[in-house]
Scaffold this motif. Structure first.
Motif, PDB file in Angstrom:
ATOM      1  N   CYS A  42       0.825  -1.211   0.000  1.00  0.00           N
ATOM      2  CA  CYS A  42       0.000   0.000   0.000  1.00  0.00           C
ATOM      3  C   CYS A  42       0.855   1.256   0.000  1.00  0.00           C
ATOM      4  CB  CYS A  42      -0.926   0.003   1.216  1.00  0.00           C
ATOM      5  SG  CYS A  42      -2.162  -1.306   1.196  1.00  0.00           S
ATOM      6  N   MET A 167      -5.641   2.581   1.602  1.00  0.00           N
ATOM      7  CA  MET A 167      -5.521   1.271   0.957  1.00  0.00           C
ATOM      8  C   MET A 167      -5.355   0.150   1.983  1.00  0.00           C
ATOM      9  SD  MET A 167      -3.020   2.098  -2.300  1.00  0.00           S
ATOM     10  CE  MET A 167      -3.098   0.396  -2.840  1.00  0.00           C
ATOM     11  N   ALA A 170      -8.628  -0.408   4.094  1.00  0.00           N
ATOM     12  CA  ALA A 170      -9.700  -0.875   3.211  1.00  0.00           C
ATOM     13  C   ALA A 170      -9.525  -2.356   2.899  1.00  0.00           C
ATOM     14  CB  ALA A 170      -9.717  -0.055   1.928  1.00  0.00           C
ATOM     15  N   ARG A 171      -8.285  -2.787   2.688  1.00  0.00           N
ATOM     16  CA  ARG A 171      -8.043  -4.197   2.378  1.00  0.00           C
ATOM     17  C   ARG A 171      -8.192  -5.094   3.596  1.00  0.00           C
ATOM     18  NH1 ARG A 171      -6.705  -1.217  -1.330  1.00  0.00           N
ATOM     19  NH2 ARG A 171      -6.344  -1.890  -3.483  1.00  0.00           N
ATOM     20  N   GLY A 174     -11.891  -5.443   3.823  1.00  0.00           N
ATOM     21  CA  GLY A 174     -12.355  -6.365   2.787  1.00  0.00           C
ATOM     22  C   GLY A 174     -12.053  -7.809   3.139  1.00  0.00           C
ATOM     23  N   ASN A 175     -10.861  -8.052   3.684  1.00  0.00           N
ATOM     24  CA  ASN A 175     -10.482  -9.405   4.084  1.00  0.00           C
ATOM     25  C   ASN A 175     -11.359  -9.907   5.235  1.00  0.00           C
ATOM     26  OD1 ASN A 175      -8.397 -11.596   3.732  1.00  0.00           O
ATOM     27  ND2 ASN A 175      -8.097 -11.164   5.902  1.00  0.00           N
ATOM     28  N   ASP A 178     -14.809 -10.782   3.853  1.00  0.00           N
ATOM     29  CA  ASP A 178     -14.755 -11.970   3.010  1.00  0.00           C
ATOM     30  C   ASP A 178     -14.532 -13.247   3.835  1.00  0.00           C
ATOM     31  OD1 ASP A 178     -14.816 -13.053   0.352  1.00  0.00           O
ATOM     32  OD2 ASP A 178     -12.665 -13.396   0.519  1.00  0.00           O
ATOM     33  N   ASN A 188      -9.574 -14.621  -2.494  1.00  0.00           N
ATOM     34  CA  ASN A 188     -10.388 -13.430  -2.291  1.00  0.00           C
ATOM     35  C   ASN A 188     -11.657 -13.527  -3.133  1.00  0.00           C
ATOM     36  OD1 ASN A 188      -8.523 -12.212  -0.548  1.00  0.00           O
ATOM     37  ND2 ASN A 188      -7.371 -11.336  -2.254  1.00  0.00           N
ATOM     38  N   TYR A 192     -14.755  -9.638  -0.776  1.00  0.00           N
ATOM     39  CA  TYR A 192     -13.521  -8.886  -0.518  1.00  0.00           C
ATOM     40  C   TYR A 192     -13.455  -7.638  -1.388  1.00  0.00           C
ATOM     41  CZ  TYR A 192      -8.558  -7.678  -0.765  1.00  0.00           C
ATOM     42  OH  TYR A 192      -7.373  -6.996  -0.753  1.00  0.00           O
ATOM     43  N   THR A 196     -13.852  -3.861  -0.052  1.00  0.00           N
ATOM     44  CA  THR A 196     -12.658  -3.019  -0.187  1.00  0.00           C
ATOM     45  C   THR A 196     -12.974  -1.727  -0.934  1.00  0.00           C
ATOM     46  OG1 THR A 196     -11.174  -4.934  -0.158  1.00  0.00           O
ATOM     47  CG2 THR A 196     -10.323  -2.904  -1.134  1.00  0.00           C
ATOM     48  N   GLU A 200     -12.707   1.980   0.642  1.00  0.00           N
ATOM     49  CA  GLU A 200     -11.832   2.980   0.030  1.00  0.00           C
ATOM     50  C   GLU A 200     -12.591   4.274  -0.250  1.00  0.00           C
ATOM     51  OE1 GLU A 200      -9.920   1.295  -3.395  1.00  0.00           O
ATOM     52  OE2 GLU A 200      -8.178   0.640  -2.209  1.00  0.00           O
TER      53      GLU A 200
END
Length: 291
Positions: A42, A167, A170-171, A174-175, A178, A188, A192, A196, A200
């Motif tokens: 990131c 970034m 956000a990830r 998302g993880n 998910d 993913n 995800y 994400t 973001e």
């Protein structure tokens, strides 16, 4: 059309530089719970965009605004402009920047460049035509203040930091959605990517508020520098003239708005995304300083 091409070229450069950097660092992509690799990933993309934009800022400014650089003055007004910028630069302790004029009816000016000794200062044709010499000098002093204070580098670094954490978090979100909420155990999934993107968007707005807060603080400092270099009365008069022309739309590429003398006017929640404080507040700040 030119701005679209510049935008695409900049993003292509970012992708190429980020990809090469990630390859060299051995961090090609993020998988699992390796948050150290994720943070590096990131950071590379977060800083690549802001730093690439910083290093090509002068070129992009010239292309996107149609700024004509004054290499050999053709009129006494251009001669005066060069002499004034040279004097202000010397007093501010920086190298003489390039000086240009861009074709715009609204009164505005901007400074850009990757460091304080390789900068560009430009003013609009409308500002030159309607402002008095003392007011133009104050506007130039304000922009020289941005350069001397290193505002272009500072805001680029701040932008890189907030990009990185937008970034990153956000990830992670998302993880979490998910793997924990949707119980996906095979790579993913769609959850995800949707989560994400949503994160973001939300975090990007919050990050922009932070960056614009810093931008407004730097604007006050540039006004103070302008007052020191050109006189408090002249700086106040220039801001008052800008306020009188407030109804004119400010048309400036977003990459340059933070370093223009006039950033437009927004109200309510949109005011949190202003790159500039209201002109009334800037004038009041200078008046308090002069007492």
């Amino acid at each position: 059309m030119m701005r679209i091409l510049l935008f695409l070229a900049t993003n292509l450069a970012v992708l190429v530089i980020a990809s090469i950097t990630l390859k060299l660092l051995g961090v090609d992509r993020f998988t699992g719970q390796n948050y150290g690799s994720l943070l590096i990933y990131c950071a590379v993309f977060g800083f690549a965009g802001s730093l690439v934009s910083l290093f090509i800022s002068k070129w992009m400014a010239k292309m996107s605004t149609g700024t004509e650089i004054i290499s050999q003055p053709r009129t006494r007004h251009e001669q005066w402009l060069l002499q004034t910028v040279e004097q202000l630069s010397r007093e501010a302790g920086i190298k003489m920047p390039e000086v240009g004029i861009f074709p715009a009816y609204e009164a505005n000016a901007f400074a850009t460049g990757w460091n304080r000794n390789d900068a560009l200062v430009a003013v609009s044709q409308g500002l030159l035509e309607r402002f008095s010499p003392d007011e133009v000098k104050a506007v130039l002093a304000h922009e020289i203040g941005h350069v001397a204070n290193g505002d272009m580098v500072t805001l680029s670094l701040i932008q890189g930091v907030v990009n990185t954490f937008v970034m990153f978090f956000a990830r992670i979100f998302g993880n979490f959605v998910d793997k924990v909420v949707l119980k996906n155990e095979e790579g993913n999934g769609i959850g995800y990517f949707v989560a994400t993107i949503f994160a973001e968007l939300v975090l990007g707005i919050l990050a922009s508020i932070i960056v614009m807060w810093f931008s407004r603080k730097r604007e006050y400092r540039a006004d103070e520098a302008g007052a020191d270099l050109a006189g408090t009365g002249a700086m106040i008069a220039a801001l008052q003239r800008l306020r009188a022309e407030q109804e004119l739309p400010v048309q400036m590429p977003s990459s340059l708005t933070a370093f223009g003398i006039n950033g437009g006017l927004k109200h309510g929640l949109a005011g949190l995304l202003m790159s500039h404080p209201p002109l009334e507040e800037r004038i009041e700040a200078l008046q308090r300083r002069a007492r």
